[in-house]
Design an enzyme around this catalytic site. Structure first.
Site, PDB file in Angstrom:
ATOM      1  N   LYS A  67       3.052  -4.994 -10.906  1.00 34.32           N
ATOM      2  CA  LYS A  67       3.279  -5.613  -9.152  1.00 34.32           C
ATOM      3  C   LYS A  67       4.141  -6.713  -9.877  1.00 34.32           C
ATOM      4  O   LYS A  67       4.719  -6.764  -8.996  1.00 34.32           O
ATOM      5  CB  LYS A  67       2.405  -5.485  -8.928  1.00 34.32           C
ATOM      6  CG  LYS A  67       1.619  -3.890  -8.388  1.00 34.32           C
ATOM      7  CD  LYS A  67       0.016  -4.717  -7.537  1.00 34.32           C
ATOM      8  CE  LYS A  67      -0.035  -3.229  -6.109  1.00 34.32           C
ATOM      9  NZ  LYS A  67      -0.768  -3.601  -5.468  1.00 34.32           N
ATOM     10  N   ASP A 103       2.139  -4.025   1.686  1.00 38.67           N
ATOM     11  CA  ASP A 103       0.678  -4.475   1.408  1.00 38.67           C
ATOM     12  C   ASP A 103       0.196  -5.940   2.751  1.00 38.67           C
ATOM     13  O   ASP A 103      -0.527  -5.258   3.120  1.00 38.67           O
ATOM     14  CB  ASP A 103      -0.189  -5.188   0.358  1.00 38.67           C
ATOM     15  CG  ASP A 103      -0.295  -4.195  -0.353  1.00 38.67           C
ATOM     16  OD1 ASP A 103      -0.188  -2.930   0.097  1.00 38.67           O
ATOM     17  OD2 ASP A 103       0.112  -4.646  -1.635  1.00 38.67           O
TER      18      ASP A 103
END
Ligand code: ATR
Length: 271
Positions: A67, A103
């Site tokens: 990530k 997110d």
């Protein structure tokens, strides 16, 4: 019509729910394409990514351990992903990688759907934890205009590090978290505490106002002890499964131009 050639990349990825979610929507909306789970270890990311571009992949979900490291390999990173400091979704167009982080959207959308009249602007939140999930959630809260955000974490320095990105954060000692709940409108657990197989989250809700909303991003079990306690004293509990599915909605929108509806069928399949 777009043909999705999608995948989640990470290590490990076998337990990822992403293939189930995206294949469900491809089928539901009659969109041609496929979505796989591709195992890529940390040291092979750069060259495997080049291979995926050559093979015509156009939508990638990014999970651990890539990530953050993938950021240096992307051509464009949007402001949200930059603020969070991590990428979880990439669109590939003409060989170029456009990165974002969905997110924050997933978190906010989950709250908005569970409590449609919840007001974020100028309200107060307390976030438990200071990992990657907390960063995304705080970014979402800031984007929605929350002005007073308290963060508390076992390792205080990790919470303090976030103040560089989010200057309005107030850091409170983990030992003082019970009192920090006084006067807040939203409590979010972003730690792994309370998850099946992990330690329990030891927190008293005595100071929490009755009108406050409580969200746990842990979704296994779906009703964590924190949410059960909240519900038993009249606070609205919001489970964590919606964040997972709504962050995927945003990626699907970016890749396929469709805003998928989150159905109970899908939620049950993911659970
Ligand atoms: P993620 O990216 O999913 O947020 P992470 O970066 O590993 O995962 O963060 C996990 C969070 O859970 C952290 O806030 C962590 O606290 P530390 O920063 O002190 O490690 C928190 N956490 C995990 N186990 C914990 C425990 N036993 N007690 C308190 N906090 C815990």
């Amino acid at each position: 019509m777009t043909i999705l050639k999608g995948a989640v990349i990470g290590y490990p990825v076998q337990k990822s729910k992403s293939p189930l979610i995206y294949r469900h929507w491809l089928k539901a909306y009659g969109i041609p394409g496929n979505y796989e789970a591709i195992e890529i270890q940390a040291d092979e990311l750069s060259h495997r990514l080049s291979q995926l571009i050559d093979q015509g992949y156009n939508g990638l979900s990014v999970t651990l351990p890539h990530k953050q490291t993938i950021m240096s390999l992307c051509d464009e990173i949007d402001d949200t992903a930059r603020a969070i400091g991590a990428v979880n979704s990439i669109q590939i167009k003409d060989g170029k990688l456009y990165a974002t982080n969905t997110d924050a959207f997933g978190f906010i959308q989950n709250i908005k759907i569970a409590v449609p009249d919840f007001i974020f602007k100028n309200r107060r939140a307390c976030v438990l934890g200071a990992g990657g999930a907390a960063r995304a959630i705080i970014q979402g809260l800031v984007e929605q205009g929350m002005t007073d955000i308290i963060v508390t974490n076992r390792t205080r320095t990790r919470a303090e590090d976030m103040v560089t990105t989010f200057p309005s954060l107030r850091v409170v000692d983990w030992a003082d978290k019970d009192q920090a709940l006084s006067g807040i409108d939203l409590l979010v657990n972003t730690t792994s505490l309370g998850m099946e197989g992990q330690d329990r989250l030891d927190i008293s809700l005595d100071h929490l106002p009755p009108s406050a909303v409580v969200n746990d991003i842990v979704y296994y079990p779906l009703m964590t002890d924190l949410l059960k306690n909240a519900e038993s004293r009249g606070n609205k509990p919001i489970t964590g499964i919606g964040m997972l599915i709504h962050q995927a909605c945003r990626s699907f929108h970016n890749w396929c131009g469709v805003d998928p509806v989150v159905t109970d069928d899908l939620i049950q399949a993911v659970l």
